[in-house]
Write a protein that holds these residues in place. Structure first.
Motif, short mmCIF file in Angstrom:
data_model
loop_
_atom_site.label_atom_id
_atom_site.label_comp_id
_atom_site.label_asym_id
_atom_site.label_seq_id
_atom_site.Cartn_x
_atom_site.Cartn_y
_atom_site.Cartn_z
N ARG A 1 -9.44 8.17 1.21
CA ARG A 1 -8.21 8.95 1.14
C ARG A 1 -7.15 8.32 2.06
NH1 ARG A 1 -9.14 12.67 -2.94
NH2 ARG A 1 -7.51 14.00 -2.05
N LEU A 2 -5.98 8.94 2.10
CA LEU A 2 -4.88 8.46 2.92
C LEU A 2 -5.30 8.33 4.38
CD1 LEU A 2 -1.91 7.78 3.49
CD2 LEU A 2 -1.43 10.25 3.51
N ASN B 1 2.81 2.81 -2.95
CA ASN B 1 2.02 3.60 -3.87
C ASN B 1 1.83 5.04 -3.40
OD1 ASN B 1 0.68 1.75 -6.11
ND2 ASN B 1 0.70 0.55 -4.23
N ILE B 2 2.14 5.28 -2.14
CA ILE B 2 1.98 6.61 -1.56
C ILE B 2 3.32 7.34 -1.48
CG2 ILE B 2 1.32 7.85 0.55
CD1 ILE B 2 -0.77 5.61 1.01
N LYS C 1 7.02 6.84 -2.86
CA LYS C 1 7.90 6.08 -3.75
C LYS C 1 9.30 5.99 -3.12
CE LYS C 1 4.56 6.09 -6.80
NZ LYS C 1 3.77 4.86 -7.08
N THR D 1 0.83 -1.21 0.00
CA THR D 1 0.00 0.00 0.00
C THR D 1 0.86 1.26 0.00
OG1 THR D 1 -1.89 -1.06 1.10
CG2 THR D 1 -1.67 1.34 1.34
N ALA E 1 -6.59 7.20 -1.66
CA ALA E 1 -6.09 5.88 -1.26
C ALA E 1 -5.76 5.05 -2.49
CB ALA E 1 -7.15 5.16 -0.42
N PRO E 2 -4.67 4.31 -2.48
CA PRO E 2 -4.36 3.41 -3.61
C PRO E 2 -5.45 2.36 -3.76
CG PRO E 2 -2.47 3.66 -2.13
CD PRO E 2 -3.64 4.26 -1.43
N GLN E 3 -5.67 1.90 -4.97
CA GLN E 3 -6.71 0.91 -5.21
C GLN E 3 -6.46 -0.39 -4.44
OE1 GLN E 3 -9.54 1.60 -7.01
NE2 GLN E 3 -10.25 -0.33 -6.13
N ILE E 4 -5.18 -0.74 -4.26
CA ILE E 4 -4.86 -1.96 -3.52
C ILE E 4 -5.36 -1.88 -2.08
CG2 ILE E 4 -2.54 -1.16 -2.85
CD1 ILE E 4 -1.59 -4.05 -3.15
#
Length: 208
Positions: free
Chosen positions: A179-180, A98-99, A101, A95, A164-167
């Motif tokens: 969201r985060l 993706n937020i 790198k 997760t 939020a990442p799709q995963i």
């Protein structure tokens, strides 16, 4: 949709014996270097530390598996719990990459940190599985603390509340517009559960 616990109690297990104090000092030593290196960069901190956090469950699960085979006895559910913990921590990592790198240096740091911690924890578990589980309990206490600070930073506007990442949406069954902030809350709830489980395992081993 899964219900995510939003109110997490920041508990602390007070060390009761020499083994507990060794575990606590070990974690405080690790915390010192994490604070010095990341200095509030919680997204990058999560990426590196989750690669370490996913190690204990896998190591302990493997050792408990072999122990069960040798003794021809059931494991009382420990193996499943520990391997599920390792998988959950791995999803935290997938997760957060993706937020935040990870840089080339941080990828190198991950290799070094994981290698050192894997071998160290393996030896700890063979010498004293009670101390090893207490270490994880204290690590998770620190994780709850760190994610609480991260959440406060998002709420104050210090850190951008990115989508939020799709995963993460798929794994925690969050709303599509999550969201985060919602991700941090879900991860923190996981860490609190791991904290209580590992302190519980250590207590069980203490009581024989």
């Amino acid at each position: 949709m899964n219900k995510v616990v939003t109110d997490i109690e920041r508990t602390h297990f007070a060390p009761k014996d020499f083994s507990d104090r060794i575990a606590y000092m070990t974690v405080r030593f690790m915390r010192f270097f994490a604070d010095a290196f990341f200095a509030g960069r919680y997204g990058h901190r999560a990426v590196v530390l989750e690669t370490v956090a996913a190690v204990p469950g896998m190591v302990a699960g493997n050792i408990q598996h072999l122990k069960s085979l040798r003794r021809l006895k059931d494991d009382d559910g420990w193996i499943h719990t520990l391997l599920a913990e390792a998988e959950n921590e791995r999803m935290h990592l997938l997760t957060f990459i993706n937020i935040a790198k990870p840089s080339t240096f941080e990828r190198f740091l991950i290799i070094i940190a994981q290698g050192m911690f894997y071998n160290g924890f393996f030896l700890f578990y063979l010498l004293s599985n009670k101390t090893a589980h207490r270490i994880v309990g204290y690590l998770e206490e620190e994780a709850v603390h760190s994610y609480t600070e991260y959440l406060e930073g998002v709420d104050s506007g210090k850190y951008e509340n990115v989508p939020a990442p799709q995963i993460a949406i798929d794994y925690w069954q969050l709303p599509q517009d999550a969201r985060l902030r919602e991700v941090i809350i879900a991860v923190r709830a996981d860490e609190a559960k791991h904290r209580d489980v590992n302190h519980g395992f250590a207590n069980t081993l203490t009581d024989g």
